[in-house]
Design a protein around this motif. Structure first.
Motif, PDB file in Angstrom:
ATOM      1  N   ILE A  55      -8.637  -3.000 -14.079  1.00  0.00           N
ATOM      2  CA  ILE A  55      -7.745  -2.221 -13.340  1.00  0.00           C
ATOM      3  C   ILE A  55      -8.062  -1.727 -11.941  1.00  0.00           C
ATOM      4  O   ILE A  55      -7.237  -1.556 -10.980  1.00  0.00           O
ATOM      5  CB  ILE A  55      -7.451  -0.972 -14.338  1.00  0.00           C
ATOM      6  N   ALA A  56      -9.427  -1.383 -11.752  1.00  0.00           N
ATOM      7  CA  ALA A  56      -9.807  -1.063 -10.427  1.00  0.00           C
ATOM      8  C   ALA A  56      -9.740  -2.121  -9.553  1.00  0.00           C
ATOM      9  O   ALA A  56      -9.229  -1.989  -8.227  1.00  0.00           O
ATOM     10  CB  ALA A  56     -11.183  -0.549 -10.643  1.00  0.00           C
ATOM     11  N   ILE A  57     -10.045  -3.441  -9.805  1.00  0.00           N
ATOM     12  CA  ILE A  57      -9.929  -4.556  -9.086  1.00  0.00           C
ATOM     13  C   ILE A  57      -8.407  -4.953  -8.769  1.00  0.00           C
ATOM     14  O   ILE A  57      -8.017  -5.134  -7.770  1.00  0.00           O
ATOM     15  CB  ILE A  57     -10.482  -5.964  -9.823  1.00  0.00           C
ATOM     16  N   ILE A  58      -7.587  -4.570  -9.774  1.00  0.00           N
ATOM     17  CA  ILE A  58      -6.087  -4.624  -9.529  1.00  0.00           C
ATOM     18  C   ILE A  58      -5.564  -3.860  -8.400  1.00  0.00           C
ATOM     19  O   ILE A  58      -4.902  -3.979  -7.384  1.00  0.00           O
ATOM     20  CB  ILE A  58      -5.275  -4.596 -10.783  1.00  0.00           C
ATOM     21  N   GLU A  59      -6.209  -2.419  -8.617  1.00  0.00           N
ATOM     22  CA  GLU A  59      -5.753  -1.569  -7.793  1.00  0.00           C
ATOM     23  C   GLU A  59      -6.052  -1.788  -6.254  1.00  0.00           C
ATOM     24  O   GLU A  59      -5.249  -1.648  -5.215  1.00  0.00           O
ATOM     25  CB  GLU A  59      -6.417  -0.315  -7.875  1.00  0.00           C
ATOM     26  N   ARG A  60      -7.269  -2.331  -6.128  1.00  0.00           N
ATOM     27  CA  ARG A  60      -7.914  -2.722  -4.625  1.00  0.00           C
ATOM     28  C   ARG A  60      -7.000  -4.108  -4.185  1.00  0.00           C
ATOM     29  O   ARG A  60      -6.821  -4.166  -3.114  1.00  0.00           O
ATOM     30  CB  ARG A  60      -9.486  -3.321  -4.871  1.00  0.00           C
ATOM     31  N   ILE A  61      -6.538  -5.040  -4.860  1.00  0.00           N
ATOM     32  CA  ILE A  61      -5.884  -6.188  -4.587  1.00  0.00           C
ATOM     33  C   ILE A  61      -4.311  -5.438  -4.216  1.00  0.00           C
ATOM     34  O   ILE A  61      -3.720  -5.993  -3.118  1.00  0.00           O
ATOM     35  CB  ILE A  61      -5.714  -7.029  -5.868  1.00  0.00           C
ATOM     36  N   LEU A  62      -3.835  -4.725  -5.004  1.00  0.00           N
ATOM     37  CA  LEU A  62      -2.519  -4.154  -4.528  1.00  0.00           C
ATOM     38  C   LEU A  62      -2.661  -3.268  -3.241  1.00  0.00           C
ATOM     39  O   LEU A  62      -1.639  -3.454  -2.466  1.00  0.00           O
ATOM     40  CB  LEU A  62      -1.989  -3.190  -5.580  1.00  0.00           C
ATOM     41  N   GLU A  63      -3.802  -2.704  -2.953  1.00  0.00           N
ATOM     42  CA  GLU A  63      -4.107  -1.992  -1.736  1.00  0.00           C
ATOM     43  C   GLU A  63      -4.137  -2.925  -0.544  1.00  0.00           C
ATOM     44  O   GLU A  63      -3.407  -2.677   0.462  1.00  0.00           O
ATOM     45  CB  GLU A  63      -5.519  -1.012  -1.859  1.00  0.00           C
ATOM     46  N   ASP A  72      -0.685   4.625  -5.420  1.00  0.00           N
ATOM     47  CA  ASP A  72      -0.697   5.666  -5.552  1.00  0.00           C
ATOM     48  C   ASP A  72      -0.542   6.183  -6.981  1.00  0.00           C
ATOM     49  O   ASP A  72      -1.076   7.050  -7.840  1.00  0.00           O
ATOM     50  CB  ASP A  72       0.357   6.613  -4.775  1.00  0.00           C
ATOM     51  N   GLN A  73       0.449   5.350  -7.822  1.00  0.00           N
ATOM     52  CA  GLN A  73       0.910   5.706  -9.018  1.00  0.00           C
ATOM     53  C   GLN A  73      -0.602   5.272 -10.168  1.00  0.00           C
ATOM     54  O   GLN A  73      -0.822   6.007 -11.116  1.00  0.00           O
ATOM     55  CB  GLN A  73       1.957   4.734  -9.596  1.00  0.00           C
ATOM     56  N   PHE A  74      -1.285   4.130  -9.663  1.00  0.00           N
ATOM     57  CA  PHE A  74      -2.278   3.635 -10.365  1.00  0.00           C
ATOM     58  C   PHE A  74      -3.357   4.846 -10.218  1.00  0.00           C
ATOM     59  O   PHE A  74      -4.009   5.070 -11.307  1.00  0.00           O
ATOM     60  CB  PHE A  74      -2.904   2.432  -9.855  1.00  0.00           C
ATOM     61  N   SER A  75      -3.640   5.289  -9.032  1.00  0.00           N
ATOM     62  CA  SER A  75      -4.630   6.535  -8.848  1.00  0.00           C
ATOM     63  C   SER A  75      -4.494   7.628  -9.619  1.00  0.00           C
ATOM     64  O   SER A  75      -5.202   8.247 -10.098  1.00  0.00           O
ATOM     65  CB  SER A  75      -4.790   6.722  -7.355  1.00  0.00           C
TER      66      SER A  75
END
Length: 99
Positions: A55-63, A72-75
């Motif tokens: 999930i953290a890697i997906i969040e970085r890719i989306l960023e 922002d929703q992920f965080s």
């Protein structure tokens, strides 16, 4: 057959308290020496860690893609999920680890 000792009430109370008629029982002692970091290689804990890392890697890719609203929703969701996951895995580890 057990040998029975007879004594009077008066002898019982006047007897020295330093001597005991009972033999001490052996005491079971447990040691924390076998505590090993290898025990952390439990498949359940590794799976939970892999999901959180994914999930953290997906969040970085989306960023990087510029989808800031979704990041922002992920965080917001991860602020709740990460501590719950950590304490749940910690509780699971100590509940299932044999000391």
């Amino acid at each position: 057959m057990r040998k029975i000792k007879w004594f009077t009430f008066r002898n019982f109370f006047h007897r020295s308290s330093l001597t005991s008629s009972m033999k001490p029982r052996p005491v079971n002692a447990y040691s924390f020496v076998p505590f090993s970091p290898v025990a952390m290689l439990d498949p359940t804990i590794l799976t939970i860690g892999g999901v959180v890392l994914g999930i953290a890697i997906i969040e970085r890719i989306l960023e990087r893609w510029g989808v800031i609203d979704l990041v922002d929703q992920f965080s917001k969701v991860m602020r709740f999920i990460l501590p719950v996951t950590f304490y749940g895995a910690l509780f699971y580890f100590f509940a299932t680890f044999m000391f």
